[in-house]
Design a protein around this motif. Structure first.
Motif, PDB file in Angstrom:
ATOM      1  N   LEU A  74     -25.133   2.954 -16.901  1.00 36.61           N
ATOM      2  CA  LEU A  74     -23.964   3.665 -17.430  1.00 36.61           C
ATOM      3  C   LEU A  74     -24.359   4.938 -18.164  1.00 36.61           C
ATOM      4  CD1 LEU A  74     -20.933   3.819 -17.921  1.00 36.61           C
ATOM      5  CD2 LEU A  74     -21.264   2.357 -19.951  1.00 36.61           C
ATOM      6  N   ALA A  75     -25.428   4.860 -18.957  1.00 40.00           N
ATOM      7  CA  ALA A  75     -25.861   6.041 -19.719  1.00 40.00           C
ATOM      8  C   ALA A  75     -26.253   7.178 -18.779  1.00 40.00           C
ATOM      9  CB  ALA A  75     -27.035   5.679 -20.630  1.00 40.00           C
ATOM     10  N   ASP A  76     -26.933   6.830 -17.662  1.00 44.82           N
ATOM     11  CA  ASP A  76     -27.333   7.854 -16.689  1.00 44.82           C
ATOM     12  C   ASP A  76     -26.106   8.463 -16.017  1.00 44.82           C
ATOM     13  OD1 ASP A  76     -30.201   7.243 -16.967  1.00 44.82           O
ATOM     14  OD2 ASP A  76     -29.659   5.369 -15.984  1.00 44.82           O
ATOM     15  N   LYS A  77     -25.110   7.618 -15.718  1.00 41.29           N
ATOM     16  CA  LYS A  77     -23.903   8.110 -15.053  1.00 41.29           C
ATOM     17  C   LYS A  77     -23.090   9.010 -15.989  1.00 41.29           C
ATOM     18  CE  LYS A  77     -23.614   4.130 -11.946  1.00 41.29           C
ATOM     19  NZ  LYS A  77     -22.869   2.903 -11.577  1.00 41.29           N
ATOM     20  N   LEU A  78     -23.052   8.636 -17.260  1.00 42.04           N
ATOM     21  CA  LEU A  78     -22.350   9.479 -18.231  1.00 42.04           C
ATOM     22  C   LEU A  78     -23.073  10.813 -18.407  1.00 42.04           C
ATOM     23  CD1 LEU A  78     -21.415   6.806 -20.928  1.00 42.04           C
ATOM     24  CD2 LEU A  78     -19.861   7.972 -19.333  1.00 42.04           C
ATOM     25  N   PHE A  79     -24.412  10.750 -18.432  1.00 41.20           N
ATOM     26  CA  PHE A  79     -25.219  11.975 -18.530  1.00 41.20           C
ATOM     27  C   PHE A  79     -24.942  12.882 -17.336  1.00 41.20           C
ATOM     28  CE2 PHE A  79     -28.950  14.561 -17.784  1.00 41.20           C
ATOM     29  CZ  PHE A  79     -29.359  14.950 -19.055  1.00 41.20           C
ATOM     30  N   ALA A  80     -24.920  12.277 -16.136  1.00 44.56           N
ATOM     31  CA  ALA A  80     -24.682  13.054 -14.919  1.00 44.56           C
ATOM     32  C   ALA A  80     -23.279  13.660 -14.914  1.00 44.56           C
ATOM     33  CB  ALA A  80     -24.880  12.168 -13.689  1.00 44.56           C
ATOM     34  N   ALA A  81     -22.304  12.886 -15.368  1.00 47.06           N
ATOM     35  CA  ALA A  81     -20.920  13.392 -15.415  1.00 47.06           C
ATOM     36  C   ALA A  81     -20.822  14.582 -16.356  1.00 47.06           C
ATOM     37  CB  ALA A  81     -19.976  12.281 -15.847  1.00 47.06           C
ATOM     38  N   ALA A  82     -21.453  14.455 -17.519  1.00 44.75           N
ATOM     39  CA  ALA A  82     -21.440  15.567 -18.477  1.00 44.75           C
ATOM     40  C   ALA A  82     -22.207  16.763 -17.916  1.00 44.75           C
ATOM     41  CB  ALA A  82     -22.049  15.112 -19.804  1.00 44.75           C
ATOM     42  N   GLY A  83     -23.335  16.480 -17.216  1.00 49.98           N
ATOM     43  CA  GLY A  83     -24.112  17.550 -16.611  1.00 49.98           C
ATOM     44  C   GLY A  83     -23.362  18.285 -15.526  1.00 49.98           C
ATOM     45  N   GLY A  84     -22.448  17.580 -14.873  1.00 50.43           N
ATOM     46  CA  GLY A  84     -21.637  18.233 -13.861  1.00 50.43           C
ATOM     47  C   GLY A  84     -20.662  19.242 -14.444  1.00 50.43           C
ATOM     48  N   VAL A  85     -20.382  19.092 -15.732  1.00 56.64           N
ATOM     49  CA  VAL A  85     -19.449  20.012 -16.414  1.00 56.64           C
ATOM     50  C   VAL A  85     -20.224  21.083 -17.187  1.00 56.64           C
ATOM     51  CG1 VAL A  85     -17.590  20.193 -18.107  1.00 56.64           C
ATOM     52  CG2 VAL A  85     -17.725  18.182 -16.594  1.00 56.64           C
ATOM     53  N   MET A  86     -21.166  20.626 -18.014  1.00 56.51           N
ATOM     54  CA  MET A  86     -21.960  21.551 -18.845  1.00 56.51           C
ATOM     55  C   MET A  86     -23.364  21.667 -18.252  1.00 56.51           C
ATOM     56  SD  MET A  86     -20.705  20.299 -22.624  1.00 56.51           S
ATOM     57  CE  MET A  86     -21.139  18.581 -22.318  1.00 56.51           C
ATOM     58  N   THR A  87     -23.414  22.198 -17.053  1.00 57.12           N
ATOM     59  CA  THR A  87     -24.647  22.123 -16.274  1.00 57.12           C
ATOM     60  C   THR A  87     -25.794  22.895 -16.915  1.00 57.12           C
ATOM     61  OG1 THR A  87     -23.228  21.986 -14.317  1.00 57.12           O
ATOM     62  CG2 THR A  87     -25.563  22.348 -13.944  1.00 57.12           C
ATOM     63  N   ARG A  88     -25.554  24.099 -17.379  1.00 58.02           N
ATOM     64  CA  ARG A  88     -26.639  24.902 -17.945  1.00 58.02           C
ATOM     65  C   ARG A  88     -27.214  24.274 -19.216  1.00 58.02           C
ATOM     66  NH1 ARG A  88     -27.074  29.656 -15.223  1.00 58.02           N
ATOM     67  NH2 ARG A  88     -25.220  30.338 -14.077  1.00 58.02           N
ATOM     68  N   GLN A  89     -26.370  23.597 -19.962  1.00 56.53           N
ATOM     69  CA  GLN A  89     -26.856  22.970 -21.191  1.00 56.53           C
ATOM     70  C   GLN A  89     -27.710  21.742 -20.895  1.00 56.53           C
ATOM     71  OE1 GLN A  89     -23.876  24.161 -20.595  1.00 56.53           O
ATOM     72  NE2 GLN A  89     -22.699  24.703 -22.439  1.00 56.53           N
ATOM     73  N   PHE A  90     -27.501  21.113 -19.756  1.00 57.15           N
ATOM     74  CA  PHE A  90     -28.197  19.871 -19.446  1.00 57.15           C
ATOM     75  C   PHE A  90     -29.460  20.070 -18.604  1.00 57.15           C
ATOM     76  CE2 PHE A  90     -24.525  18.068 -21.258  1.00 57.15           C
ATOM     77  CZ  PHE A  90     -24.697  16.699 -21.406  1.00 57.15           C
ATOM     78  N   ARG A  91     -29.491  21.121 -17.795  1.00 59.46           N
ATOM     79  CA  ARG A  91     -30.661  21.300 -16.938  1.00 59.46           C
ATOM     80  C   ARG A  91     -31.831  21.842 -17.741  1.00 59.46           C
ATOM     81  NH1 ARG A  91     -31.062  26.002 -18.507  1.00 59.46           N
ATOM     82  NH2 ARG A  91     -30.272  27.903 -17.495  1.00 59.46           N
ATOM     83  N   ALA A  92     -33.047  21.503 -17.301  1.00 59.78           N
ATOM     84  CA  ALA A  92     -34.249  22.007 -17.968  1.00 59.78           C
ATOM     85  C   ALA A  92     -34.333  23.511 -17.753  1.00 59.78           C
ATOM     86  CB  ALA A  92     -35.481  21.317 -17.405  1.00 59.78           C
ATOM     87  N   SER A  93     -34.732  24.213 -18.777  1.00 65.27           N
ATOM     88  CA  SER A  93     -34.884  25.660 -18.632  1.00 65.27           C
ATOM     89  C   SER A  93     -36.167  25.951 -17.852  1.00 65.27           C
ATOM     90  CB  SER A  93     -34.947  26.333 -20.003  1.00 65.27           C
ATOM     91  OG  SER A  93     -36.071  25.872 -20.725  1.00 65.27           O
ATOM     92  N   SER A  94     -36.108  26.904 -16.964  1.00 66.14           N
ATOM     93  CA  SER A  94     -37.296  27.305 -16.211  1.00 66.14           C
ATOM     94  C   SER A  94     -37.174  28.779 -15.876  1.00 66.14           C
ATOM     95  CB  SER A  94     -37.443  26.476 -14.932  1.00 66.14           C
ATOM     96  OG  SER A  94     -36.293  26.580 -14.125  1.00 66.14           O
ATOM     97  N   LYS A  95     -38.316  29.398 -15.606  1.00 62.14           N
ATOM     98  CA  LYS A  95     -38.368  30.829 -15.311  1.00 62.14           C
ATOM     99  C   LYS A  95     -38.458  31.053 -13.798  1.00 62.14           C
ATOM    100  CE  LYS A  95     -42.095  31.606 -17.754  1.00 62.14           C
ATOM    101  NZ  LYS A  95     -42.396  30.266 -18.268  1.00 62.14           N
ATOM    102  N   PRO A  96     -37.978  32.186 -13.329  1.00 65.49           N
ATOM    103  CA  PRO A  96     -38.090  32.486 -11.897  1.00 65.49           C
ATOM    104  C   PRO A  96     -39.538  32.458 -11.406  1.00 65.49           C
ATOM    105  CG  PRO A  96     -36.581  34.020 -12.951  1.00 65.49           C
ATOM    106  CD  PRO A  96     -37.223  33.234 -14.052  1.00 65.49           C
ATOM    107  N   THR A  97     -40.474  32.761 -12.301  1.00 64.29           N
ATOM    108  CA  THR A  97     -41.893  32.779 -11.912  1.00 64.29           C
ATOM    109  C   THR A  97     -42.516  31.387 -11.896  1.00 64.29           C
ATOM    110  OG1 THR A  97     -42.426  33.271 -14.224  1.00 64.29           O
ATOM    111  CG2 THR A  97     -42.301  35.135 -12.704  1.00 64.29           C
ATOM    112  N   ASP A  98     -41.799  30.383 -12.394  1.00 63.73           N
ATOM    113  CA  ASP A  98     -42.328  29.018 -12.371  1.00 63.73           C
ATOM    114  C   ASP A  98     -42.401  28.513 -10.927  1.00 63.73           C
ATOM    115  OD1 ASP A  98     -42.558  28.906 -15.115  1.00 63.73           O
ATOM    116  OD2 ASP A  98     -40.652  27.867 -15.426  1.00 63.73           O
TER     117      ASP A  98
END
Length: 518
Positions: free
Chosen positions: A151-175
C-alpha cells in the motif's frame, strides 16, 4: 511533423523528458503496450515506474549500474524508467551474446544486481545464463519484486503521478543514461556509456529529420539491449507522443505480421532479414497499414524492397545507419526521399570528417561528432574513456554527397588486399546477393601465401558456383578480384541477436573448414 533541431533542447534528463512529453501529449494518452494488450498511459507508465523503482531502490544504491536482462516488453520499458526515477543506471545485458560475453559485460560494468523475470527465463530456456550470473551478481526476479509492492508503494506511486518532479531523483543531462554493449559482430563487445542528453538528443534529431505523427504506433520487435531497439523502439515514440508497441522477439515470423495489423502499427523497426521473412509469411493486408519501415544493422537488399512493394504496396523501406556510440542513429532515409543504395541523410547537429584510406578511392573513414555521441567507453578500471575532442571513429568507409547523403562502402576491417589491390568484402557480398537474392551470404578474407589474402563466400545456397558470380561481375563491370574463388555452402549464416551477421562466428567456421580439408 518535424521541428527545428536545437541541441540546447536535449539538455534534460530522460525522466524529465518523459514528464515533458506527458505535458505535451496528455496524461491519459496510451503510450505503451505489448502483446498482453494492456496499454499504459503516460501517467500509468510514470506511476508504474515509481512503484517498481521504489522497491528496486531498497536493494540497490543511487548511481549503481543495475543489469537489465529483459525482452522488449512493457515490463522492460517500465523497468528502464523505474531505474531512472530513482537515479540508477540501466545496464542492458545482451542475453544472446553467450555466457562468456555476458559475464564479461557484468564484470566490466561492475554490475552487482541483475533484474530479470521467471517467465522470460522459462520461455527463453536461459537457465544456463542464470547459473553463470549468480556467482557474480544478485539475480532478482521482477515477479517477486512486484509481489512485495504494498500500500505504501502504491500511495507513493499515486502521489508521484501527480507531483512527479518532486518525487523523481534529480539527475543531470550529463549523467549516464544507459550502458550498452556493442554487437560484437567483428570482435569482443565493448561497454558504451551514453549520457541522458545523448539519448534525448538522438530522439530530437530523428524527429527533426522525419515528420512524425503522435497518432502513429511504433511496432518494435527488436531487443532493448540494442541501441536501435531502445532509442528507436522505446524512447523515440514515447518522447514524441507515439504509442510504443513492444514485442519480445523478432524471430516470431508468423506471429508478428497479424499483430502489426491488429495493433494498427504505423512504423515497423526491423532489419532486412526480418522484414523479408515477415513479408513472405504475412497474409494480404497484414502489413499494408504501415506508413514505412525503418531498417538498420544490415544492408537492405533490392529483393526485399521489391518483395514488400509487390505484396503490400508502396511501403517505403528506409535504410538507416548508426552505431551504439552515436545513440545510435547517424543517418536515415526519408519517406519522401528514399534513395536506394544509400543509408540516408545525415541527421541535424552531427559533424563529419573523412580521413583517406590507402587504396580506397572515392570515400574515406568516417568520424562523427555531435550531441548524440557517447560519453565514452567503459575502461577495465571502471572509468570512462571519452572520445578525443568529441570525435568518434565509426570504422566505416563512406562517401558523402553534397547534400549530406551517405553511402557505405564498407568497414575498414571489411577490406582485403588481394594481389596488391584493396577489395571490399561488402562489394563481394553484393555480387552474391544479386545472383541469388533469396539466399544469405557472407564473404570473409583469409591469408594467402601468393596473393596476400583471398576471399571466401559462405552461403546457404547449396548449388552456388563461382562461374555465376564471375558472369555477373563481368556484366556489371566489377573487377574479377571482387569475386570469391572459393565457396563454402553452410546450413545457415550465423546472425547475432540484433540481426547483424556474426562475422566472428563465420570466420571461425571458414577457418575450421579450411583446416579440415587441408
Amino acid at each position: 511533423m518535424t521541428a527545428a533541431y536545437d541541441p540546447r533542447d536535449s539538455q534534460i534528463s530522460i525522466f524529465d523528458a518523459l514528464i515533458a512529453a506527458r505535458a505535451r501529449y496528455g496524461a491519459k494518452k496510451p503510450i505503451l503496450e505489448d502483446q498482453e494488450r494492456n496499454p499504459l498511459t503516460y501517467t500509468g507508465l510514470i506511476q508504474a515506474a515509481f512503484a517498481l523503482g521504489r522497491k528496486i531502490a531498497g536493494f540497490t544504491a543511487k548511481g549503481e549500474r543495475v543489469g537489465v536482462m529483459l525482452p522488449s516488453s512493457a515490463g522492460g520499458v517500465v523497468t528502464f524508467f523505474a531505474l531512472h526515477a530513482f537515479g540508477r543506471t540501466p545496464t542492458m545485458l545482451n542475453f544472446t551474446a553467450g555466457i562468456r560475453n555476458l559475464k564479461a559485460a557484468c564484470e566490466l560494468a561492475g554490475v552487482k544486481t541483475v533484474l530479470t523475470s521467471h517467465r522470460f527465463i522459462e520461455q527463453g530456456k536461459l537457465h544456463d545464463l542464470i547459473d553463470a550470473l549468480e556467482p557474480i551478481a544478485n539475480v532478482v526476479y521482477l515477479e517477486e519484486v512486484r509481489e512485495k509492492v504494498g500500500l505504501a508503494d502504491k500511495l507513493f506511486a499515486a502521489a508521484g503521478g501527480v507531483m512527479t518532479r518532486q518525487f523523481r531523483a534529480s539527475s543531470k543531462p550529463t549523467d549516464p543514461g544507459v550502458i550498452l554493449f556493442t554487437s560484437g559482430s567483428f570482435g569482443a563487445p565493448r561497454g558504451v556509456v551514453l549520457s541522458q542528453a545523448n539519448l534525448v538528443a538522438n530522439v530530437q534529431q530523428i524527429a527533426a529529420h522525419i515528420p512524425l505523427d503522435p497518432d502513429w504506433v511504433m511496432f518494435n520487435p527488436l531487443p532493448i539491449f540494442h541501441c536501435f531497439g531502445l532509442t528507436g523502439g522505446v524512447l523515440l515514440p514515447i518522447l514524441t507522443g507515439m504509442k510504443a508497441f513492444q514485442y519480445p522477439s523478432p524471430l516470431h515470423t508468423k506471429q508478428i505480421p497479424p499483430l502489426i495489423r491488429d495493433s494498427q502499427a504505423s512504423i515497423l523497426l526491423a532489419t532486412d532479414t526480418f522484414v523479408n521473412q515477415y513479408a513472405r509469411a504475412a497474409e494480404p493486408g497484414e502489413l499494408s497499414g504501415l506508413k514505412f519501415v525503418v531498417c538498420g544493422a544490415e544492408k537492405v537488399r533490392e529483393e526485399t524492397h521489391n518483395l514488400v512493394a509487390e505484396r503490400f504496396g508502396p511501403i517505403p523501406l528506409l535504410e538507416g545507419y548508426g552505431a551504439t556510440e552515436a545513440a545510435p542513429v547517424i543517418a536515415v532515409n526519408k519517406p519522401l526521399d528514399n534513395r536506394r543504395g544509400t543509408v540516408g541523410g545525415l541527421l541535424p547537429g552531427i559533424e563529419t570528417r573523412l580521413e583517406p584510406v590507402e587504396g580506397i578511392p572515392g570515400g574515406g573513414q568516417l568520424f562523427v561528432r555531435g550531441p548524440n555521441i557517447m560519453a565514452g567507453y567503459l575502461a577495465a578500471d571502471g572509468t570512462i574513456e571519452a572520445p578525443v575532442d568529441g570525435w568518434h571513429d565509426t570504422g566505416d568507409v563512406v562517401g558523402i554527397s553534397n547534400d549530406q547523403w551517405i553511402k557505405i562502402q564498407g568497414r575498414v576491417k571489411r577490406f582485403a588486399k588481394v594481389g596488391g589491390e584493396m577489395v571490399s568484402l561488402t562489394a563481394a557480398e553484393d555480387i552474391a546477393v544479386a545472383v541469388w537474392p533469396e539466399c544469405r551470404h557472407a564473404v570473409i578474407a583469409v591469408p594467402d601465401p601468393r596473393k596476400g589474402e583471398r576471399l571466401i563466400l559462405l552461403t546457404d545456397r547449396r548449388e552456388a558456383e563461382v562461374d555465376a558470380l564471375l558472369a555477373h561481375a563481368k556484366a556489371i563491370g566489377a573487377p574479377e578480384l571482387t569475386v570469391p574463388r572459393k565457396i563454402l555452402a553452410v546450413p545457415e549464416i550465423p546472425v547475432l541477436g540484433t540481426g547483424k551477421t556474426d562475422y566472428v562466428a563465420i570466420q571461425r567456421m571458414a577457418e575450421a573448414e579450411l583446416r579440415r580439408v587441408a
